[in-house]
Design a protein around this motif. Structure first.
Motif, PDB file in Angstrom:
ATOM      1  N   GLY A  26       2.421  44.266  58.059  1.00 59.06           N
ATOM      2  CA  GLY A  26       1.244  43.403  57.944  1.00 59.06           C
ATOM      3  C   GLY A  26       1.143  42.930  56.512  1.00 59.06           C
ATOM      4  N   VAL A  27       0.031  42.319  56.178  1.00 59.02           N
ATOM      5  CA  VAL A  27      -1.158  42.104  56.975  1.00 59.02           C
ATOM      6  C   VAL A  27      -1.133  40.672  57.505  1.00 59.02           C
ATOM      7  N   ARG A  28      -1.633  40.488  58.688  1.00 56.06           N
ATOM      8  CA  ARG A  28      -1.750  39.149  59.244  1.00 56.06           C
ATOM      9  C   ARG A  28      -2.343  38.179  58.216  1.00 56.06           C
ATOM     10  N   LYS A  29      -1.721  37.045  58.069  1.00 61.41           N
ATOM     11  CA  LYS A  29      -2.100  35.987  57.113  1.00 61.41           C
ATOM     12  C   LYS A  29      -1.894  36.375  55.645  1.00 61.41           C
ATOM     13  N   GLY A  30      -1.211  37.464  55.435  1.00 68.77           N
ATOM     14  CA  GLY A  30      -0.933  37.874  54.054  1.00 68.77           C
ATOM     15  C   GLY A  30       0.231  37.108  53.450  1.00 68.77           C
ATOM     16  N   GLY A  31       1.032  36.487  54.340  1.00 74.41           N
ATOM     17  CA  GLY A  31       2.261  35.832  53.879  1.00 74.41           C
ATOM     18  C   GLY A  31       3.471  36.570  54.447  1.00 74.41           C
ATOM     19  N   THR A  32       3.296  37.150  55.629  1.00 74.12           N
ATOM     20  CA  THR A  32       4.340  37.977  56.242  1.00 74.12           C
ATOM     21  C   THR A  32       5.588  37.156  56.575  1.00 74.12           C
ATOM     22  N   ARG A  33       5.394  35.927  57.029  1.00 75.50           N
ATOM     23  CA  ARG A  33       6.539  35.076  57.365  1.00 75.50           C
ATOM     24  C   ARG A  33       7.307  34.705  56.098  1.00 75.50           C
ATOM     25  N   ALA A  34       6.568  34.291  55.079  1.00 74.67           N
ATOM     26  CA  ALA A  34       7.212  33.905  53.813  1.00 74.67           C
ATOM     27  C   ALA A  34       7.999  35.090  53.252  1.00 74.67           C
ATOM     28  N   LEU A  35       7.417  36.264  53.310  1.00 74.36           N
ATOM     29  CA  LEU A  35       8.093  37.450  52.767  1.00 74.36           C
ATOM     30  C   LEU A  35       9.391  37.723  53.525  1.00 74.36           C
ATOM     31  N   LEU A  36       9.340  37.684  54.838  1.00 69.32           N
ATOM     32  CA  LEU A  36      10.538  37.956  55.646  1.00 69.32           C
ATOM     33  C   LEU A  36      11.629  36.918  55.361  1.00 69.32           C
ATOM     34  N   GLU A  37      11.238  35.654  55.368  1.00 68.20           N
ATOM     35  CA  GLU A  37      12.225  34.588  55.153  1.00 68.20           C
ATOM     36  C   GLU A  37      12.828  34.687  53.743  1.00 68.20           C
ATOM     37  N   MET A  38      11.992  35.000  52.774  1.00 64.68           N
ATOM     38  CA  MET A  38      12.488  35.078  51.395  1.00 64.68           C
ATOM     39  C   MET A  38      13.395  36.288  51.202  1.00 64.68           C
ATOM     40  N   LEU A  39      13.082  37.405  51.841  1.00 66.13           N
ATOM     41  CA  LEU A  39      13.965  38.576  51.721  1.00 66.13           C
ATOM     42  C   LEU A  39      15.312  38.297  52.362  1.00 66.13           C
ATOM     43  N   ASN A  40      15.296  37.461  53.374  1.00 64.21           N
ATOM     44  CA  ASN A  40      16.526  37.077  54.063  1.00 64.21           C
ATOM     45  C   ASN A  40      17.466  36.233  53.174  1.00 64.21           C
ATOM     46  N   LEU A  41      16.970  35.796  52.006  1.00 64.57           N
ATOM     47  CA  LEU A  41      17.842  35.134  51.029  1.00 64.57           C
ATOM     48  C   LEU A  41      18.860  36.122  50.480  1.00 64.57           C
ATOM     49  N   HIS A  42      18.525  37.388  50.560  1.00 63.39           N
ATOM     50  CA  HIS A  42      19.416  38.435  50.057  1.00 63.39           C
ATOM     51  C   HIS A  42      20.574  38.629  51.026  1.00 63.39           C
ATOM     52  N   PRO A  43      21.814  38.644  50.517  1.00 65.12           N
ATOM     53  CA  PRO A  43      22.962  38.759  51.426  1.00 65.12           C
ATOM     54  C   PRO A  43      22.994  40.062  52.230  1.00 65.12           C
ATOM     55  N   ALA A  44      22.304  41.082  51.772  1.00 64.16           N
ATOM     56  CA  ALA A  44      22.333  42.361  52.493  1.00 64.16           C
ATOM     57  C   ALA A  44      21.145  42.530  53.440  1.00 64.16           C
ATOM     58  N   PRO A 191       6.929  33.509  43.448  1.00 68.43           N
ATOM     59  CA  PRO A 191       7.490  34.518  44.369  1.00 68.43           C
ATOM     60  C   PRO A 191       8.569  35.437  43.787  1.00 68.43           C
ATOM     61  N   LEU A 192       9.368  34.953  42.852  1.00 66.31           N
ATOM     62  CA  LEU A 192      10.543  35.740  42.449  1.00 66.31           C
ATOM     63  C   LEU A 192      10.225  37.161  41.971  1.00 66.31           C
ATOM     64  N   PRO A 193       9.272  37.337  41.041  1.00 63.16           N
ATOM     65  CA  PRO A 193       9.009  38.719  40.595  1.00 63.16           C
ATOM     66  C   PRO A 193       8.594  39.651  41.751  1.00 63.16           C
ATOM     67  N   GLU A 194       7.845  39.122  42.705  1.00 59.23           N
ATOM     68  CA  GLU A 194       7.450  39.954  43.854  1.00 59.23           C
ATOM     69  C   GLU A 194       8.676  40.345  44.672  1.00 59.23           C
ATOM     70  N   LEU A 195       9.605  39.414  44.827  1.00 60.24           N
ATOM     71  CA  LEU A 195      10.812  39.691  45.614  1.00 60.24           C
ATOM     72  C   LEU A 195      11.700  40.691  44.889  1.00 60.24           C
ATOM     73  N   GLN A 196      11.722  40.614  43.587  1.00 62.07           N
ATOM     74  CA  GLN A 196      12.535  41.559  42.812  1.00 62.07           C
ATOM     75  C   GLN A 196      11.987  42.980  42.935  1.00 62.07           C
ATOM     76  N   LEU A 197      10.671  43.097  43.003  1.00 62.75           N
ATOM     77  CA  LEU A 197      10.087  44.433  43.215  1.00 62.75           C
ATOM     78  C   LEU A 197      10.490  44.984  44.580  1.00 62.75           C
ATOM     79  N   VAL A 198      10.548  44.103  45.567  1.00 58.54           N
ATOM     80  CA  VAL A 198      10.945  44.560  46.910  1.00 58.54           C
ATOM     81  C   VAL A 198      12.420  44.952  46.929  1.00 58.54           C
ATOM     82  N   GLU A 199      13.258  44.171  46.255  1.00 58.13           N
ATOM     83  CA  GLU A 199      14.682  44.533  46.176  1.00 58.13           C
ATOM     84  C   GLU A 199      14.825  45.951  45.629  1.00 58.13           C
ATOM     85  N   ARG A 200      14.076  46.234  44.586  1.00 54.97           N
ATOM     86  CA  ARG A 200      14.162  47.563  43.978  1.00 54.97           C
ATOM     87  C   ARG A 200      13.691  48.635  44.962  1.00 54.97           C
ATOM     88  N   PHE A 201      12.579  48.358  45.613  1.00 53.74           N
ATOM     89  CA  PHE A 201      12.028  49.317  46.591  1.00 53.74           C
ATOM     90  C   PHE A 201      13.039  49.594  47.707  1.00 53.74           C
TER      91      PHE A 201
END
Ligand code: A3P
Length: 275
Positions: A26-44, A191-201
């Motif tokens: 979640g959370v609904r309307k939090g940006g869940t679609r954007a997060l999933l699509e952006m993480l999918n930029l990662h080759p792994a 978005p990039l710094p948020e995505l980098q935190l997720v990569e690390r996590f």
């Protein structure tokens, strides 16, 4: 050439459908679609494109874990599969069910300023009604109890924004270290710094770069560049114009959410500049 084809065949042979090792709950309307699509930029990272609703829907859950696995995309063993179903966060039975599948799974929660999220939630429902030519209440009428003039905690869009209440149910099953909180407001603006935190996590090497994200002025949002030929923006339903809400109601909601937000910061160790 023949040798290459064989290598490719061997490579493709190792494709498998894997259960997710991380879920955007979640959370609904939090940006869940954007997060999933952006993480999918990662080759792994591979994604389940649809919301699976396996753990929150009793009928789906009854179909069993193999049904769930079959909903997953094919991937190489070193890749991680991610799915998102925002209803998981608020549904009572889900933490226990996910725990039974994989007690060490990584859980991603993307949040936005709670009042904005509630209005976004309302806007989505409103649009659905309008599509069916139905009228709908104003946000103010739903969010505020007409008798007491207090915040209506029975209204789902309000309840969903009380993040700490939901998170506390999850913490009965998973330690706090297994969650990562994404700042949905920052995922919009930078978005990039948020995505980098997720990569690390997710213990992934840092691969998503500024090249993969470009601001599209017409859309008013960041869009995704996968490579030189393929780029995309999210669907038009992401990034709706919100109706104007009476400032007194906004202020009342913000006061209402404030103590819950404090608790949420305290539990997660992540502080936001929410008013
Ligand atoms: P709004 O429609 O309120 O603007 P979800 O996918 O969880 O339903 O979240 C939808 C929200 O994602 C949108 O809410 C939008 O603000 C946000 N969002 C974040 N990044 C986005 C992006 N790059 N493109 C479009 N919407 C994005």
């Amino acid at each position: 050439r023949k040798g290459n084809a064989t290598k490719e065949q061997i490579r493709l042979h190792s494709l498998v459908q894997q259960l997710p090792r991380a879920i955007i709950i979640g959370v609904r309307k939090g940006g869940t679609r954007a997060l999933l699509e952006m993480l999918n930029l990662h080759p792994a990272v591979v994604k389940a494109s649809q919301e699976i609703h396996f753990f929150d829907n009793d009928q789906n859950y009854a179909r069993g874990i193999d049904w769930y696995r079959e909903k997953m995309p094919f991937s190489f063993p070193h890749q991680i599969t991610i799915e998102k179903s925002p209803a998981y966060f608020i549904t009572e039975e889900v933490p226990e069910r996910i725990f039974k599948m994989n007690s060490s799974i990584k859980l991603l929660i993307i949040v936005r300023e709670p009042t904005t999220r509630a209005v976004s939630d309302y806007t989505q429902v409103l649009e659905g009604k309008e599509r069916k030519n139905k009228t709908y209440h104003k946000f103010e009428k739903l969010a505020i109890d007409g008798n007491t003039c207090e915040v209506n905690t029975k209204y789902k869009a309000v309840r969903t924004s009380i993040y700490t209440k939901h998170l506390e149910r999850w913490l009965k099953y998973f330690p706090v270290e297994q969650f990562h909180i994404v700042d949905g407001d920052r995922l919009i603006s930078d978005p990039l710094p948020e995505l980098q935190l997720v990569e690390r996590f997710l213990n992934l090497p840092s691969r998503i770069s500024q090249y993969n994200l470009y601001f599209n002025a017409t859309r008013g949002f960041y869009c995704l560049r996968f490579n030189i030929v393929f780029n995309k923006c999210l669907a038009g339903s992401k990034g709706r114009t919100h109706p104007e809400v009476d400032p007194a109601v906004v202020a009342k909601l913000r006061r209402f959410f404030h103590p819950f937000n404090q608790k949420f910061y305290q539990i997660t160790g992540r502080t936001f500049n929410w008013p």
